[in-house]
Enzyme design. Structure first.
Site, PDB file in Angstrom:
ATOM      1  N   LYS A 208       0.879  -1.332   0.081  1.00  0.00           N
ATOM      2  CA  LYS A 208      -0.106  -0.026  -0.086  1.00  0.00           C
ATOM      3  C   LYS A 208       0.884   1.306  -0.039  1.00  0.00           C
ATOM      4  O   LYS A 208       0.815   2.298  -0.613  1.00  0.00           O
ATOM      5  CB  LYS A 208      -0.887  -0.092   1.243  1.00  0.00           C
ATOM      6  N   GLU A 214      10.469  -4.710   4.480  1.00  0.00           N
ATOM      7  CA  GLU A 214      10.743  -6.242   4.088  1.00  0.00           C
ATOM      8  C   GLU A 214      10.381  -6.214   2.667  1.00  0.00           C
ATOM      9  O   GLU A 214      10.888  -7.157   1.858  1.00  0.00           O
ATOM     10  CB  GLU A 214       9.497  -7.128   4.743  1.00  0.00           C
ATOM     11  N   GLY A 269      -4.967  -2.235   5.324  1.00  0.00           N
ATOM     12  CA  GLY A 269      -4.031  -3.156   4.628  1.00  0.00           C
ATOM     13  C   GLY A 269      -4.952  -4.870   5.028  1.00  0.00           C
ATOM     14  O   GLY A 269      -4.881  -5.498   3.980  1.00  0.00           O
ATOM     15  N   ARG A 270      -5.198  -4.739   6.067  1.00  0.00           N
ATOM     16  CA  ARG A 270      -5.895  -6.228   6.532  1.00  0.00           C
ATOM     17  C   ARG A 270      -7.108  -6.410   6.025  1.00  0.00           C
ATOM     18  O   ARG A 270      -7.812  -7.354   6.267  1.00  0.00           O
ATOM     19  CB  ARG A 270      -5.848  -6.593   8.123  1.00  0.00           C
ATOM     20  N   GLU A 355      -5.154  -6.992  15.090  1.00  0.00           N
ATOM     21  CA  GLU A 355      -4.629  -5.933  14.649  1.00  0.00           C
ATOM     22  C   GLU A 355      -5.770  -4.628  14.591  1.00  0.00           C
ATOM     23  O   GLU A 355      -5.316  -3.553  14.935  1.00  0.00           O
ATOM     24  CB  GLU A 355      -4.057  -5.930  13.261  1.00  0.00           C
ATOM     25  N   HIS A 387      -5.383 -33.811  17.370  1.00  0.00           N
ATOM     26  CA  HIS A 387      -4.247 -34.537  18.000  1.00  0.00           C
ATOM     27  C   HIS A 387      -3.176 -33.818  18.744  1.00  0.00           C
ATOM     28  O   HIS A 387      -1.973 -34.343  18.829  1.00  0.00           O
ATOM     29  CB  HIS A 387      -3.585 -35.392  17.178  1.00  0.00           C
ATOM     30  N   LYS A 508       7.908  -0.814  12.281  1.00  0.00           N
ATOM     31  CA  LYS A 508       8.667  -0.279  11.058  1.00  0.00           C
ATOM     32  C   LYS A 508       9.703   0.710  11.465  1.00  0.00           C
ATOM     33  O   LYS A 508      10.727   0.623  10.640  1.00  0.00           O
ATOM     34  CB  LYS A 508       7.579   0.125  10.136  1.00  0.00           C
TER      35      LYS A 508
HETATM   36  C1  G6Q Z   1      -2.382  -4.096   7.909  1.00  0.00           C
HETATM   37  C2  G6Q Z   1      -1.404  -3.467   8.414  1.00  0.00           C
HETATM   38  C3  G6Q Z   1       0.003  -4.235   7.811  1.00  0.00           C
HETATM   39  C4  G6Q Z   1       0.453  -3.864   6.348  1.00  0.00           C
HETATM   40  C5  G6Q Z   1       1.695  -4.295   6.252  1.00  0.00           C
HETATM   41  C6  G6Q Z   1       2.133  -4.035   4.686  1.00  0.00           C
HETATM   42  O1  G6Q Z   1      -3.753  -3.611   8.048  1.00  0.00           O
HETATM   43  O2  G6Q Z   1      -1.229  -2.113   8.373  1.00  0.00           O
HETATM   44  O3  G6Q Z   1      -0.002  -5.391   8.026  1.00  0.00           O
HETATM   45  O4  G6Q Z   1      -0.540  -4.399   5.491  1.00  0.00           O
HETATM   46  O5  G6Q Z   1       2.584  -3.571   7.135  1.00  0.00           O
HETATM   47  O6  G6Q Z   1       2.086  -2.639   4.540  1.00  0.00           O
HETATM   48  P1  G6Q Z   1       2.206  -2.044   3.033  1.00  0.00           P
HETATM   49  O7  G6Q Z   1       0.965  -2.594   2.075  1.00  0.00           O
HETATM   50  O8  G6Q Z   1       2.305  -0.591   2.888  1.00  0.00           O
HETATM   51  O9  G6Q Z   1       3.469  -2.598   2.520  1.00  0.00           O
END
Ligand code: G6Q
Length: 545
Positions: A208, A214, A269-270, A355, A387, A508
């Site tokens: 986003k 990462e 994001g989620r 989250e 199990h 981050k």
């Molecule tokens: C989701 C969070 C988090 C995010 C990641 C990746 O709701 O904000 O999991 O999606 O940190 O972020 P980017 O899409 O900006 O790389």
């Protein structure tokens, strides 16, 4: 809008009193007393049959929980979300994942602008691109067909497409491979590309913000991996596309913004895998299946938006969870899908829930000190967990409410497997509710000294979601939207912002401070606490030894 602390509301206090009265009631007695309990305490919506009778609650509990939702003005909250109000108040953003699956003719405005045409323009662009990749019309730099798709992203830009790809694998294009690289541990990338031909590999860089450490590290590694083999900068255009809200950073990375799939700041994001973040999924299952999934989401959105509280499935699921979380003191919530294709569902829902509702500051900025917010969400698909850790659910000291998700039809009908699977699912909820008394154990001829160990006290609450069909894209959409709205219901009543994530943002920033200290050739600065300083020193020493 509701005001003040929920714990000060008369409705909350009434639930506390009610809890004291019924906390010791056993499900055995509740079922013995009410012949119709198993049918009465159930709801149906779309393809989901929801049995909540095996919960430690009475009709009065439900009445009081619904009164709490009314007091919290939940209906207003739902309307505010669906109409694009900026309910993510710390980031001053609308929360409109529901617009991602709205039909073409819907009108949903953000700052006066109807966002629906833009949503559909992106879906159409994704569909066109996916069709070209799937048919082989989109070729790699050397003219070879794309056979491998690798999504690079993390958190919300990884868990959703990865979960949904696994869930819908049955519908996926089997002549292609799909991989999801998220961890900055190079092992993730190295293993994903093992044996792949760069000339046949397409990377989707999903971020986003397009600033996530990462993802950028993995994307740069992927770029080098591709260029090492293809030896031409022009190859990037054929092997890299981006999904982002940040066109500037995308072009800085070297991806033509023509090959960028857009989404918007009002998609968290989620909550984003039904946006362009689902591009890898569209390629895997094709645009039609993806659209079926969106329709499933939308159908559940409409149910949530329009069904009265007492018939509303996400609201009921949310209220029951809140009952254990806030009145029984349950710390966790287990989600147990009896479907191998859903093996990543709980990891996905863990992020969605934890989250969103892992917050301890209320809407007015006050610390939350006298009630609990989001639960710890965990679980694995059945029957594997049986199990392993189910032992603790049956006989441990903790109260663990569980959601069981089972399907009436098999995804792969082989022999008697499906009946064996579902027999386990149903048997578990029965055993958890009713347990086994000492008398029953004795009647089996068990030696007296073993009786206490073989006794099951029961009274462990479960929900059962029995799906009327097999797992399809439409049904996956229904299930995910169900949990999204369950999380919303709870967050609204707890008066928290379910849509920001300052804890994630903190992570981050923190790592960025230590990176130079690990990379530098100078002696470490030792500007941290004594523990962190020592660990930095030792890491450098052992690494360089
Ligand atoms: C989701 C969070 C988090 C995010 C990641 C990746 O709701 O904000 O999991 O999606 O940190 O972020 P980017 O899409 O900006 O790389």
């Amino acid at each position: 809008m509701s005001v003040g602390k929920p714990t000060d509301w008369g409705e909350w206090k009434a639930l506390e009193r009610h809890h004291a009265e019924i906390a010791d009631l056993h499900l055995r007695d509740l079922f013995a007393r009410e012949a119709d309990r198993g049918t009465r305490l159930s709801l149906e919506a779309l393809d989901l049959y929801f049995d909540f009778s095996k919960n430690r609650l009475t009709d009065e509990t439900l009445r009081l929980l619904r009164a709490l939702a009314v007091k919290a003005d939940l209906k207003r909250g739902i309307d505010a979300m669906f109409s694009g109000e900026k309910i993510n108040f710390t980031e001053k953003r609308a929360v409109l994942h529901t617009a991602l699956r709205a039909p073409r003719d819907a009108v949903i405005r953000v700052d006066g602008e109807n966002v629906v045409p833009g949503v559909h323009a992106v879906i159409d662009k994704m569909a066109d691109f996916a069709n070209r990749v799937r048919s082989g019309a989109w070729k790699g730099h050397t003219g070879k067909r794309i056979k491998n798709v690798i999504n690079i992203g993390i958190g919300g830009s990884d868990l959703g497409p990865a979960m949904a790809y696994e869930a819908l694998r049955k519908f996926s294009e089997r002549s292609m491979t799909f991989h999801f690289v998220s961890n900055v541990d190079a092992t993730d990338f190295a293993e994903a590309v093992q044996g792949l031909d760069p000339a046949e590999t397409l990377f989707i860089v999903s971020s986003k913000t397009f600033t996530t450490l990462e993802t950028l590290a993995n994307a740069h590694t992927a770029r080098s991996w591709a260029l090492d083999a293809l030896k031409d900068e022009k190859a990037i255009a054929k092997h890299f596309v981006a999904v982002s809200t940040n066109a500037k950073e995308v072009s800085k990375f070297g991806i033509d913004t023509e090959n960028m799939f857009e989404f918007w700041d009002w998609v968290g994001g989620r909550y984003s895998y039904d946006s362009a973040i689902g591009l890898s999924l569209v390629i895997a299952v094709g645009p039609d299946r993806f659209r079926e999934m969106l329709a499933g989401f939308h159908a559940m959105d409409e149910h949530f938006r329009t069904a009265p509280i007492e018939k509303n499935l996400p609201v009921t699921l949310g209220l029951i969870g809140l009952w254990y979380n806030d009145f029984f003191g349950a710390q966790t919530q287990s989600i147990l899908p009896y479907n191998q294709y859903l093996w990543r569902l709980t990891a996905y829902l863990q992020q969605l829930d934890m989250e969103s509702n892992g917050k301890s500051t209320d809407r007015d900025g006050n610390p939350i000190t006298d009630y609990q917010t989001g639960p710890i969400v965990w679980g694995q698909p059945g029957t594997n967990g049986q199990h392993a850790y189910y032992q603790l659910i049956h006989q441990g000291t903790k109260l663990i409410p569980c959601d069981f998700i089972g399907f009436s039809k098999a995804s792969n009908a082989l022999g008697e497997h499906h009946e064996l699977l579902m027999a386990n699912c149903l048997a578990q909820t029965e055993a958890l509710a009713f347990g086994k008394t000492a008398e029953q154990v004795r009647a089996e001829g068990v030696a007296e000294d073993e009786v206490p160990h073989r006794t099951f006290r029961g009274n462990h609450p479960t929900n059962t979601i029995l799906v009327k069909n097999e797992l399809t894209p439409h049904i996956l959409g229904q299930i995910i939207a169900l949990y999204e709205h369950k999380v919303f219901t709870q967050g609204w009543i707890w008066r928290i912002n379910s849509f920001d994530q300052w804890g994630v943002e903190l992570g981050k920033v923190l790592a960025k401070r230590i990176i130079p200290e690990l990379q530098s050739k100078e002696p470490p600065k030792l500007a941290h606490d004594s523990s962190t300083n020592r660990l930095i020193e030792l890491f450098r020493k052992y690494r360089d030894a």
